[in-house]
Design an enzyme around this catalytic site. Structure first.
Site, PDB file in Angstrom:
ATOM      1  N   LYS A  34       0.592  -0.980  -0.290  1.00  0.00           N
ATOM      2  CA  LYS A  34      -0.098  -0.231  -0.058  1.00  0.00           C
ATOM      3  C   LYS A  34       0.903   0.968  -0.100  1.00  0.00           C
ATOM      4  O   LYS A  34       1.692   1.076   0.153  1.00  0.00           O
ATOM      5  CB  LYS A  34      -1.040   0.303   1.327  1.00  0.00           C
TER       6      LYS A  34
HETATM    7  C1  PLP Z   1      -5.368  -4.246   0.387  1.00  0.00           C
HETATM    8  C2  PLP Z   1      -6.762  -4.169   0.553  1.00  0.00           C
HETATM    9  C3  PLP Z   1      -7.376  -4.709   1.690  1.00  0.00           C
HETATM   10  C4  PLP Z   1      -6.543  -5.039   2.744  1.00  0.00           C
HETATM   11  O1  PLP Z   1      -5.920  -5.434   3.459  1.00  0.00           O
HETATM   12  P1  PLP Z   1      -4.434  -5.240   4.487  1.00  0.00           P
HETATM   13  O2  PLP Z   1      -4.174  -5.013   4.903  1.00  0.00           O
HETATM   14  O3  PLP Z   1      -3.964  -6.786   3.405  1.00  0.00           O
HETATM   15  O4  PLP Z   1      -5.578  -7.030   5.377  1.00  0.00           O
HETATM   16  C5  PLP Z   1      -8.826  -4.279   1.442  1.00  0.00           C
HETATM   17  N1  PLP Z   1      -9.281  -4.330   0.884  1.00  0.00           N
HETATM   18  C6  PLP Z   1      -8.875  -3.054  -0.117  1.00  0.00           C
HETATM   19  C7  PLP Z   1      -9.103  -2.185  -1.255  1.00  0.00           C
HETATM   20  C8  PLP Z   1      -8.000  -3.733  -0.017  1.00  0.00           C
HETATM   21  O5  PLP Z   1      -6.839  -3.040  -1.273  1.00  0.00           O
END
Ligand code: PLP
Length: 399
Positions: free
Chosen positions: A186
């Protein structure tokens, strides 16, 4: 998007503060920690980044969605409306609470289609969960109106949209509760982590207690805390928070690079008449985490993806055939493949998935290409990449 690309000394310094005193836990151990409260500090930073009164860090973005829904009282048998295009985490987080994910179509914003949302509302509906995919947003004013007209919660999953805004507000801060992820890929990463944001004090207190076993966090004696209600463990560690703290301070720098790279590619592709871009609702500004564009049909889209592969243009996807992000290939959900028994209510509640048509979603997702915008590209590299992409698209359109 990924903040890990620019990992460096600032992250090491923050982590070393924590390693030096050895308190890897975010709560308690006041005497040992030499005034280092990385999780608390990061929560404070995020309050201003996301212009939100309250921030609760948790262990992941998926946890953030579960904790947000739990904090607002969503549970067994409640229906939560969510888009057909998102990450699998969306329905996982809903189902963890015994609630029922109701998937509906997306439109050309690649977010929830408001009319489809309205049609899906039943007496069991408790929340609308909008997912701000790939750095942009759904039509938030319309969705907010629908939510308030039907007295429903509006929850925003802004895991992929850090830095995007709508009418001057950060994405994630528009709904009753917003969710973020700081997983490894992210915009801000801390390895694994997430956050719930809200302006509602009760939801915040619920999120704070629920994500740490229901402990009330009152007083300095951890053993003496009481449990106003049941909770779970969705805590972030102090080490992860330390990395996040270094990264969040660099967010303006990340976003400047991201937006520059995004614009260079967008400008190059906008010269091809057959290429159109996702609709960004009026008043919206994308974060630039991804560039999303449409081609005239699925066949051309597949040709372009193939051309990108052959031509060495990486990090571009068509989600139509992808089993992480789109309903078509979520057979484990449609067939309800669970390791353990699932309640009758949820089993019944998910039967619609066997027959429901997502024709409108197919129409957009089938023709969409989503390209990750990296932070590590130099301006020269992005320009070369943009030209190469344009060349491949034009060739595919001619063939
Ligand atoms: C990455 C992501 C998640 C989950 O996040 P994690 O930290 O990997 O559990 C949820 N929703 C969206 C849209 C994502 O891109």
């Amino acid at each position: 998007m990924p903040g890990f690309e620019l990992f460096g000394d600032a992250e090491k310094k923050q982590v070393n503060d924590v390693l030096d005193n050895g308190v890897l836990m975010r709560y308690g151990f006041d005497g040992m920690r030499k005034s280092h409260w990385k999780a608390k500090e990061l929560e404070k930073e995020l309050q201003s980044t996301f212009q939100s009164k309250h921030v609760q860090l948790v262990s992941s973005g998926t946890a953030a969605v579960s904790v947000a829904l739990a904090a607002a009282g969503v549970g067994a048998g409640d229906e939560v409306i969510m888009p057909s295009f998102t990450f699998v985490a969306s329905f996982e987080a809903i189902m963890l609470l015994g609630a029922i994910p109701i998937l509906v179509d997306v439109d050309d914003t690649l977010g929830l289609h408001p009319e489809s949302v309205e049609k899906a509302i039943t007496p069991k509906t408790k929340a609308i969960m909008v997912v701000q995919m790939c750095g942009s947003m759904a039509d938030m004013d319309t969705l907010q109106n629908i939510a308030s007209n039907h007295n429903l919660l509006l929850v925003e999953d802004a895991c992929q949209a850090i830095g995007g805004t709508y009418k001057g507000k950060p994405l994630g801060s528009i709904g009753d509760l917003g969710c973020f992820s700081f997983d490894f890929v992210k915009t801000i990463t801390c390895g694994e982590g997430g956050a719930v944001i809200t302006n509602n004090k009760d939801y915040y207190i619920n999120a704070d207690h629920y994500s740490d076993h229901g402990h009330d966090h009152i007083g300095n004696d951890r053993g003496a805390e009481t449990h106003p209600f049941l909770g779970y463990n969705f805590r972030i560690s102090e080490l992860h928070a330390a990395v996040g703290l270094a990264q969040v301070k660099r967010l303006p720098e990340f976003l400047t690079i991201q937006k520059r790279n995004f614009s260079i590619i967008r400008d190059a592709l906008s010269e091809i008449p057959e290429v159109t871009f996702r609709t960004v609702p009026e008043g919206g500004l994308e974060s630039g985490a991804f560039l999303n564009f449409f081609l005239p049909d699925l066949e051309t889209t597949r040709k372009v993806i193939e051309g990108f592969k052959v031509g060495g243009v990486d990090a571009c996807w068509n989600y139509y055939d992808n089993n992480w992000h789109y309903i078509r290939k979520w057979n484990h959900l449609k067939e309800l493949k669970s390791l353990f028994p699932i309640s009758k209510e949820v089993t019944e509640g998910l039967k619609y998935l066997k027959t429901k048509s997502f024709e409108q979603s197919d129409h957009y997702i089938g023709r969409n290409i989503s390209c990750l915008i990296k932070l590590s590209w130099s301006e020269t590299e992005v320009k070369a990449r943009a030209n190469k992409m344009a060349e491949i698209i034009k060739a595919a359109l001619k063939s």
